[in-house]
Enzyme design. Sequence first.
Site, PDB file in Angstrom:
ATOM      1  N   ARG A  96       1.855   5.197  -0.372  1.00  0.00           N
ATOM      2  CA  ARG A  96       2.746   6.320  -0.696  1.00  0.00           C
ATOM      3  C   ARG A  96       3.267   6.115  -2.112  1.00  0.00           C
ATOM      4  O   ARG A  96       3.555   4.983  -2.523  1.00  0.00           O
ATOM      5  CB  ARG A  96       3.940   6.390   0.277  1.00  0.00           C
ATOM      6  CG  ARG A  96       3.598   6.907   1.671  1.00  0.00           C
ATOM      7  CD  ARG A  96       3.184   8.379   1.652  1.00  0.00           C
ATOM      8  NE  ARG A  96       2.891   8.911   2.974  1.00  0.00           N
ATOM      9  CZ  ARG A  96       1.673   9.039   3.503  1.00  0.00           C
ATOM     10  NH1 ARG A  96       0.605   8.664   2.824  1.00  0.00           N
ATOM     11  NH2 ARG A  96       1.516   9.559   4.717  1.00  0.00           N
ATOM     12  N   HIS A 133      -5.294  11.955  -3.373  1.00  0.00           N
ATOM     13  CA  HIS A 133      -4.963  11.568  -1.984  1.00  0.00           C
ATOM     14  C   HIS A 133      -6.211  11.668  -1.078  1.00  0.00           C
ATOM     15  O   HIS A 133      -6.223  12.411  -0.109  1.00  0.00           O
ATOM     16  CB  HIS A 133      -3.826  12.459  -1.444  1.00  0.00           C
ATOM     17  CG  HIS A 133      -3.088  11.807  -0.310  1.00  0.00           C
ATOM     18  ND1 HIS A 133      -1.722  11.850  -0.173  1.00  0.00           N
ATOM     19  CD2 HIS A 133      -3.528  11.092   0.765  1.00  0.00           C
ATOM     20  CE1 HIS A 133      -1.356  11.207   0.917  1.00  0.00           C
ATOM     21  NE2 HIS A 133      -2.438  10.733   1.503  1.00  0.00           N
TER      22      HIS A 133
HETATM   23  P1  NAP Z   1       1.026   0.120   9.972  1.00  0.00           P
HETATM   24  O1  NAP Z   1      -0.059  -0.183  10.970  1.00  0.00           O
HETATM   25  O2  NAP Z   1       2.365   0.526  10.461  1.00  0.00           O
HETATM   26  O3  NAP Z   1       1.166  -1.188   9.048  1.00  0.00           O
HETATM   27  C1  NAP Z   1       2.190  -1.318   8.125  1.00  0.00           C
HETATM   28  C2  NAP Z   1       2.158  -2.729   7.561  1.00  0.00           C
HETATM   29  O4  NAP Z   1       3.176  -2.826   6.558  1.00  0.00           O
HETATM   30  C3  NAP Z   1       2.463  -3.796   8.607  1.00  0.00           C
HETATM   31  O5  NAP Z   1       1.709  -4.966   8.360  1.00  0.00           O
HETATM   32  C4  NAP Z   1       3.947  -4.078   8.361  1.00  0.00           C
HETATM   33  O6  NAP Z   1       4.374  -5.391   8.706  1.00  0.00           O
HETATM   34  C5  NAP Z   1       4.029  -3.919   6.861  1.00  0.00           C
HETATM   35  N1  NAP Z   1       5.410  -3.634   6.451  1.00  0.00           N
HETATM   36  C6  NAP Z   1       6.183  -2.574   6.812  1.00  0.00           C
HETATM   37  N2  NAP Z   1       7.405  -2.683   6.247  1.00  0.00           N
HETATM   38  C7  NAP Z   1       7.382  -3.835   5.524  1.00  0.00           C
HETATM   39  C8  NAP Z   1       8.346  -4.514   4.739  1.00  0.00           C
HETATM   40  N3  NAP Z   1       9.579  -4.020   4.561  1.00  0.00           N
HETATM   41  N4  NAP Z   1       7.999  -5.682   4.164  1.00  0.00           N
HETATM   42  C9  NAP Z   1       6.760  -6.186   4.345  1.00  0.00           C
HETATM   43  N5  NAP Z   1       5.790  -5.598   5.078  1.00  0.00           N
HETATM   44  C10 NAP Z   1       6.108  -4.439   5.662  1.00  0.00           C
HETATM   45  O7  NAP Z   1       0.534   1.247   8.964  1.00  0.00           O
HETATM   46  P2  NAP Z   1      -0.973   1.684   8.603  1.00  0.00           P
HETATM   47  O8  NAP Z   1      -1.534   2.547   9.677  1.00  0.00           O
HETATM   48  O9  NAP Z   1      -1.734   0.462   8.184  1.00  0.00           O
HETATM   49  O10 NAP Z   1      -0.701   2.641   7.357  1.00  0.00           O
HETATM   50  C11 NAP Z   1      -0.001   2.203   6.198  1.00  0.00           C
HETATM   51  C12 NAP Z   1       0.369   3.406   5.345  1.00  0.00           C
HETATM   52  O11 NAP Z   1      -0.795   3.921   4.703  1.00  0.00           O
HETATM   53  C13 NAP Z   1       0.900   4.604   6.124  1.00  0.00           C
HETATM   54  O12 NAP Z   1       2.268   4.452   6.407  1.00  0.00           O
HETATM   55  C14 NAP Z   1       0.617   5.762   5.203  1.00  0.00           C
HETATM   56  O13 NAP Z   1       1.738   5.995   4.379  1.00  0.00           O
HETATM   57  C15 NAP Z   1      -0.530   5.262   4.323  1.00  0.00           C
HETATM   58  N6  NAP Z   1      -1.765   6.071   4.496  1.00  0.00           N
HETATM   59  C16 NAP Z   1      -2.357   6.580   3.385  1.00  0.00           C
HETATM   60  C17 NAP Z   1      -3.528   7.303   3.502  1.00  0.00           C
HETATM   61  C18 NAP Z   1      -4.237   7.884   2.282  1.00  0.00           C
HETATM   62  O14 NAP Z   1      -5.194   8.625   2.433  1.00  0.00           O
HETATM   63  N7  NAP Z   1      -3.829   7.546   1.080  1.00  0.00           N
HETATM   64  C19 NAP Z   1      -4.110   7.505   4.773  1.00  0.00           C
HETATM   65  C20 NAP Z   1      -3.481   6.975   5.883  1.00  0.00           C
HETATM   66  C21 NAP Z   1      -2.303   6.238   5.736  1.00  0.00           C
HETATM   67  P3  NAP Z   1       4.290  -5.918  10.236  1.00  0.00           P
HETATM   68  O15 NAP Z   1       2.820  -6.159  10.486  1.00  0.00           O
HETATM   69  O16 NAP Z   1       5.064  -7.155  10.218  1.00  0.00           O
HETATM   70  O17 NAP Z   1       4.864  -4.815  11.090  1.00  0.00           O
END
Ligand code: NAP
Length: 314
Positions: free
Chosen positions: A229, A277
Site C-alpha cells: 500500500r 496496481h
Molecule cells: P497477511 O497475510 O495479513 O500478512 C501480513 C504480514 O505483515 C504478516 O506477516 C504480519 O505479521 C505482517 N505485519 C503486519 N503488521 C505488522 C507490523 N506492525 N510489524 C511487522 N509486521 C507486520 O497479508 P497478505 O495477504 O500477505 O497481504 C499483504 C498486503 O498486500 C495486503 O494487506 C494488501 O494491502 C497488499 N496487496 C496488494 C496487492 C497488489 O496488487 N498490489 C494485492 C493483494 C494484496 P504476522 O505474521 O506476525 O501477523
Amino acid sequence: MKPIVPFVHSLSEGVALAWADALQGAAPDIDIRFVTDIPEAELGKVEVAIVANPDPAALTSFPNLKWVQSLWAGVERILREMPGDEVQIVRLIDPQLGDTMAEAVLAWTLYLHRSMPTYAAQQAERIWLQHELRTASERTIGILGLGNLGLKSAERLTQNGFNVLGWSRSAKDLPGVTTFNGADGLAEIAAQSDIIVVLLPSTPDTRGLLDARFISNMKRGGSLINFARGDIIERDDLVHGLEARQIEHAVLDVFAVEPLPETDPLWGNPHITILPHISAPTTKRTASEVVATNINGYFTTGKMPTTVSRKAGY
Ligand code: NAP
C-alpha cells in the site's frame, strides 16, 4: 430454500456481473443477489454478505448481518468505513493470489537484480557499457511482511538462489529464510538487504513506517519494491532518498492516491518505475472458490472463517 447472500459492491456494472457469475458458479448452494434484487421481507434473514468496496450504508439494510466476506486481501478501507465491531470482516486469503504475487516479486526483483533500469537508461543515450554481474546468491532480498503473500514470495526467491530475509510482527522460524521482528529487526533487515520488498498491510502501525530513518538505515544504493500500500512509505522521504542516491531505484505499484494523477511528478522520476496496481490482481475463479468454501462452511457448521483483527488492523 437456499440462503440469500447479497453481493454489495461499488464496481462497474460489467465487472460486478462477471464477479456475480463466477461467485454463483462456485457456490450453487447459496443464492447470490445484488441488493436491489432482495425483497424487503428477506432483508432480516441475511447473515453474510460478499463485499467489494461496499457503500457501508448499503450494509445497514441487513439488521442481522454477522460477517462480510471481502473479495480483496487488503482491508484497511473497509475497516475505516465500517468502524463498529457488530459485523466481522473476513478478508480474501487465496493461495492463487500468493502465487501471483510471488511471480511479480520474482519478476521485479530480477528487473532490479539484472539492472534493467540502468540498461534502459543507457539505451536511451545509446551507451554501450557492461556492468559487472552479481549472482543471485550474492544478492540479499528483505521481505517486509510474511503473510499469505510474503511467505510465497520468500519461497520463490529462495528457489531462485537469492539470499532471503523476512520481517513480521510475530517471530517466525522459516526454512531457508532469516527472520526478524521488532524495531531492531527492521533496522537490521534494512541494513542487510540489497532490495527491500514491501508486503505489509496498511495499519496504524505500518502507515509511514518506511520513513527517513528507515531509508538512512538501508544499505547505500539499495532498492525498494512496494507491492502493498502506498501509505506505508513516506513519499517525500523516498523521493529525497532517491535524489541523494541512498536508494538506487524504487518499483512502486501502489500509491496513496490511485490512479496516480497525470500531473504527479513521480511519473517523471528516472529512479522510479511506476506500475498501475497490477502486481497481484485477484483471480475470479479461485477467489470465488475460496469465498464459496468459507460461506458454505458457515451455513453447514455455523463456524465463521478467521476474521480480521480490528485492533491490529489486518
Ligand atoms: P497477511 O497475510 O495479513 O500478512 C501480513 C504480514 O505483515 C504478516 O506477516 C504480519 O505479521 C505482517 N505485519 C503486519 N503488521 C505488522 C507490523 N506492525 N510489524 C511487522 N509486521 C507486520 O497479508 P497478505 O495477504 O500477505 O497481504 C499483504 C498486503 O498486500 C495486503 O494487506 C494488501 O494491502 C497488499 N496487496 C496488494 C496487492 C497488489 O496488487 N498490489 C494485492 C493483494 C494484496 P504476522 O505474521 O506476525 O501477523
